[in-house]
Design a protein around this motif. Sequence first.
Motif, PDB file in Angstrom:
ATOM      1  N   TRP B  37      15.471 -81.084 111.600  1.00  0.00           N
ATOM      2  CA  TRP B  37      16.193 -81.114 112.874  1.00  0.00           C
ATOM      3  C   TRP B  37      17.673 -81.400 112.628  1.00  0.00           C
ATOM      4  O   TRP B  37      18.556 -80.727 113.185  1.00  0.00           O
ATOM      5  CB  TRP B  37      15.592 -82.166 113.828  1.00  0.00           C
ATOM      6  N   PHE B 169      13.671 -85.662 120.058  1.00  0.00           N
ATOM      7  CA  PHE B 169      12.875 -84.579 119.475  1.00  0.00           C
ATOM      8  C   PHE B 169      11.645 -85.136 118.757  1.00  0.00           C
ATOM      9  O   PHE B 169      10.519 -84.678 118.973  1.00  0.00           O
ATOM     10  CB  PHE B 169      13.736 -83.760 118.510  1.00  0.00           C
ATOM     11  N   GLN B 172       9.150 -86.203 121.168  1.00  0.00           N
ATOM     12  CA  GLN B 172       8.529 -85.082 121.880  1.00  0.00           C
ATOM     13  C   GLN B 172       7.473 -84.356 121.040  1.00  0.00           C
ATOM     14  O   GLN B 172       6.463 -83.923 121.554  1.00  0.00           O
ATOM     15  CB  GLN B 172       9.636 -84.091 122.269  1.00  0.00           C
ATOM     16  N   VAL B 173       7.743 -84.215 119.745  1.00  0.00           N
ATOM     17  CA  VAL B 173       6.789 -83.482 118.904  1.00  0.00           C
ATOM     18  C   VAL B 173       5.705 -84.394 118.350  1.00  0.00           C
ATOM     19  O   VAL B 173       4.887 -83.968 117.535  1.00  0.00           O
ATOM     20  CB  VAL B 173       7.484 -82.718 117.741  1.00  0.00           C
TER      21      VAL B 173
END
Lengths: 496, 496
Positions: B37, B169, B172-173
């Motif tokens: 990321w 992120f 969220q994942v």
Amino acid sequence: MNMQSMWEDSKIAEHPPFPNVSESKIKENVLPQLNQWALVNGLVMQPTGSKSNDSRVAPVTLYPTPIPRTLYNEAKDLQKHYNKLYASIARNDGNWLSNEISKINDANFTKKLYEMYKRVESKQAIKLGVFRSDYLVTKDSKEIKQVEFNTISVSFGGLSTKAGEMHNFLNQVGSYMDDSDSFYDVRELPNSESSVFLTRGIANALAVYQPDPANSKKKENTLVAFIVEPNEVNIFDQKLIEFNLLRLYGIQCIRLTFDEVATKLEYSKDGNKRLILKGSGKEIGLVYYRTGYTETDYHNESHWKAREFLEASYAIKAPDLSIQLSGAKKVQQLLTDDKILSKFVDDASIRKSLRKTFVKIYPLDESELGKQGRKLAMETPEKFVLKPQREGGNHNIYKSDIPKYLSEIKKEDWNDYILMELIDAKENTENYIVRDNELIKEPIISELGIYGCILFDNQNIHSNEFSGSLLRSKIVSSNEGGVMAGHAALDSMCLV
Amino acid sequence: MNMQSMWEDSKIAEHPPFPNVSESKIKENVLPQLNQWALVNGLVMQPTGSKSNDSRVAPVTLYPTPIPRTLYNEAKDLQKHYNKLYASIARNDGNWLSNEISKINDANFTKKLYEMYKRVESKQAIKLGVFRSDYLVTKDSKEIKQVEFNTISVSFGGLSTKAGEMHNFLNQVGSYMDDSDSFYDVRELPNSESSVFLTRGIANALAVYQPDPANSKKKENTLVAFIVEPNEVNIFDQKLIEFNLLRLYGIQCIRLTFDEVATKLEYSKDGNKRLILKGSGKEIGLVYYRTGYTETDYHNESHWKAREFLEASYAIKAPDLSIQLSGAKKVQQLLTDDKILSKFVDDASIRKSLRKTFVKIYPLDESELGKQGRKLAMETPEKFVLKPQREGGNHNIYKSDIPKYLSEIKKEDWNDYILMELIDAKENTENYIVRDNELIKEPIISELGIYGCILFDNQNIHSNEFSGSLLRSKIVSSNEGGVMAGHAALDSMCLV
Ligand SMILES: Nc1ncnc2c1ncn2[C@@H]1O[C@H](COP(=O)(O)OP(=O)(O)OP(=O)(O)O)[C@@H](O)[C@H]1O
Ligand SMILES: Nc1ncnc2c1ncn2[C@@H]1O[C@H](COP(=O)(O)OP(=O)(O)OP(=O)(O)O)[C@@H](O)[C@H]1O
Ligand SMILES: [Mg+2]
Ligand SMILES: [Mg+2]
Ligand SMILES: [Mg+2]
Ligand SMILES: [Mg+2]
């Protein structure tokens, strides 16, 4: 005034095909801008041997490369027809595909795919084609000719968008001019929408997937599995799609190697072969291959088993074996026969537009055309490229290497190859390739790729879309020009 | 249901302050996600000695760190008052600032700045303060105490946003949970808007700049000059603001070292000292310093000349010398005297809120308070930090080092230092710092930075804004904890 008329009314400033910036300015001003933009915005790769927390700017051209607007539009307009054509082939009506593929001897790869295809029945009727049709512009800039049609693991859809944005940025900040103004009118530099459109193609497919209604996990939790190589230089191209799936559609992805497919996935207990992620119990709705397209992607028999495990499952495959096999070079050759093309495309005018992009391709079998091919291969090899049923680059045999190569393999294997006329492509001499911070100025040839996504089953086409574009430029002296291999670079279009 | 009531009605799921992921899962699953990321989205730096086409993931914490929502809101609400306070000081009404600064001996830096300040009259009345007020949360989690107020070259406004996005992120994942669900409710993880709000602060300033009407180049062509170090590890933090200026406002930027200021800029011919980029003739409307805050930023006399050249110009300075001098540690000490604070802040309740964030700070001069300070420094040094008039880290003297240090410098220089009570800050032991792909689990202290922008002249305040936040976490065992130096990491808030 609406956008359309604005477009037509304003005249785009005339300028030479490429900016003319001195090498000293490029090194002092432009390369730093290019590198910094690329490193902040993810136009990067992870070279073999580098650390997992490091990245490097991907090979790119310094300037966009001119492409005739009419040819770009032609390629774009053709994409839905190409998508549909290959979907039709994959349906294997009348066993046409099986028949043709069964004739290929290639025991290490095509035969293995084909046998798995015959053996395995997928629980899922719907399949997704994520395609890229590649073209070269002819020397006279008047035509596009198709190099090949890719039906598995098409790459650079993420980075293509970034390359275009980078060129746009350099133009906007005046890097292409001495007085820091813009060289191009923005309307000459179209956005490549591939990183968003391919994402949409995948999201469209997941949207039709029916997760187990009995499962407590909600539909929003259905995952996309990217099947990948363990050490992938081009990983960020994939991550861009993955991040877009989350950002634009809230879709979560998981990356799995073939080894991990074996250890981390299982079938659902209900006999429906739903793909389940062990532990979390989450369901995988779509399997998206970014490996598996060539022999060496299967490191051992267990990788073939993993492929078969996925193929048989209820997940939508992008692609399944039927789609992958349709992308055989052999199929591309057969389609140059209008009788065969007519089987799949009724409309004569569409056939005509497709055929316009074909060059001559010969089989090397015992047929009349095959005999012609054999003769040409031996007598005028410098006009041809010999292609086996392979993907991913570095498999083709070029020009004068052909006769020797053919003489060294068994005659019964000749049918495994196609003999393709070389496209006499437009060369440009004024662009630079920037690789590892070095400027390479050699004549380049640019290959235009058009992405397309088609979601279909044996009865219906659920969606069929143009999915953005790619321009890659290779050094003329290199036959193939792999981007990650360093002989080519990501480019973008300046429409002329 | 509107957002506000949604907020109040829904209960945020309860969970422990930090996720509890096994180190093996972190290494196998979370670090790859984090690195990928960061490398795609520009949460990166360029370590000294690395190639200009390479980047590396910046030091970050693995998890967000809990910060009481009320304290965050308190700091946020104070920012406009702090902005206004420092703008008032910079106006130098009644020569208060000059008088105080003139007492500092420090010949290598503060004196030089001060003399330039006396000598130079800027052609531009409007100035921009881009500030960051830094706080620590006290051990009992009940108060925030101000560490310092920065008035020049405040950093991490770009990367702060990225660090928060990265934590979001990962959440969220499902990286923070074993079953790949989210650990945090998204409402606990506020976006840090600093990379957009600081951009707006700069754009607001450029919007009031009046470019030469006689100049054929249009207003849209007025540039922002970033004044920078030649090799900047933290370059991408700056580039994020630069790219946002272009993307959101169409504003072009140029990066200039002090050396380049001398060679690339000139004054306009009209006597107005407009800053002109040689060659292009473009006008620079705003000078934004990301260097020049400490002695070693001026490598030689010509760099001081370059600073003076910029200071005298018609460009808006962010900051000018008056603003920079207002950020002296000495000023911070003086403001702890309510009589002095009253000169600049009329409203008693605002004064009270500001004072709530102060800890005791002593001068070391001949005054009564100074004598008290001298005594405390010698007798209970472990409660204090001794600070010279410097910025940028690594200048302070901590605890038991203080007596020896003071005994070795001349007594007449003692007034150049302030003696500040150490804030007994909240420590956390469950977060990790990820640096160079290694996991560091040591107790950390988190410093909350609140950005603010204020555009003003001697009569008016043109705009005054809160500009986002920063959380940095340092290893407790390190006194200072520079992020780029590797003893601290970019963090983000989980509001509790
Ligand atoms: N007919 C042709 N005329 C000119 N060049 C060609 C032709 N066919 C192939 N090439 C060149 O060789 C390269 C590789 O060929 P091709 O794309 O067919 O192989 P591949 O193994 O399928 O590669 P990949 O799928 O990785 O693109 C092309 O990108 C192009 O540069
Ligand atoms: N009163 C204090 N109590 C506890 N810690 C402190 C105090 N003052 C400073 N520190 C620690 O020392 C660090 C550096 O101090 P300070 O920020 O005042 O110095 P600086 O040179 O202005 O640094 P910079 O501007 O780079 O942040 C702080 O970030 C904090 O970790
Ligand atoms: Mg190809
Ligand atoms: Mg191919
Ligand atoms: Mg500080
Ligand atoms: Mg400071």
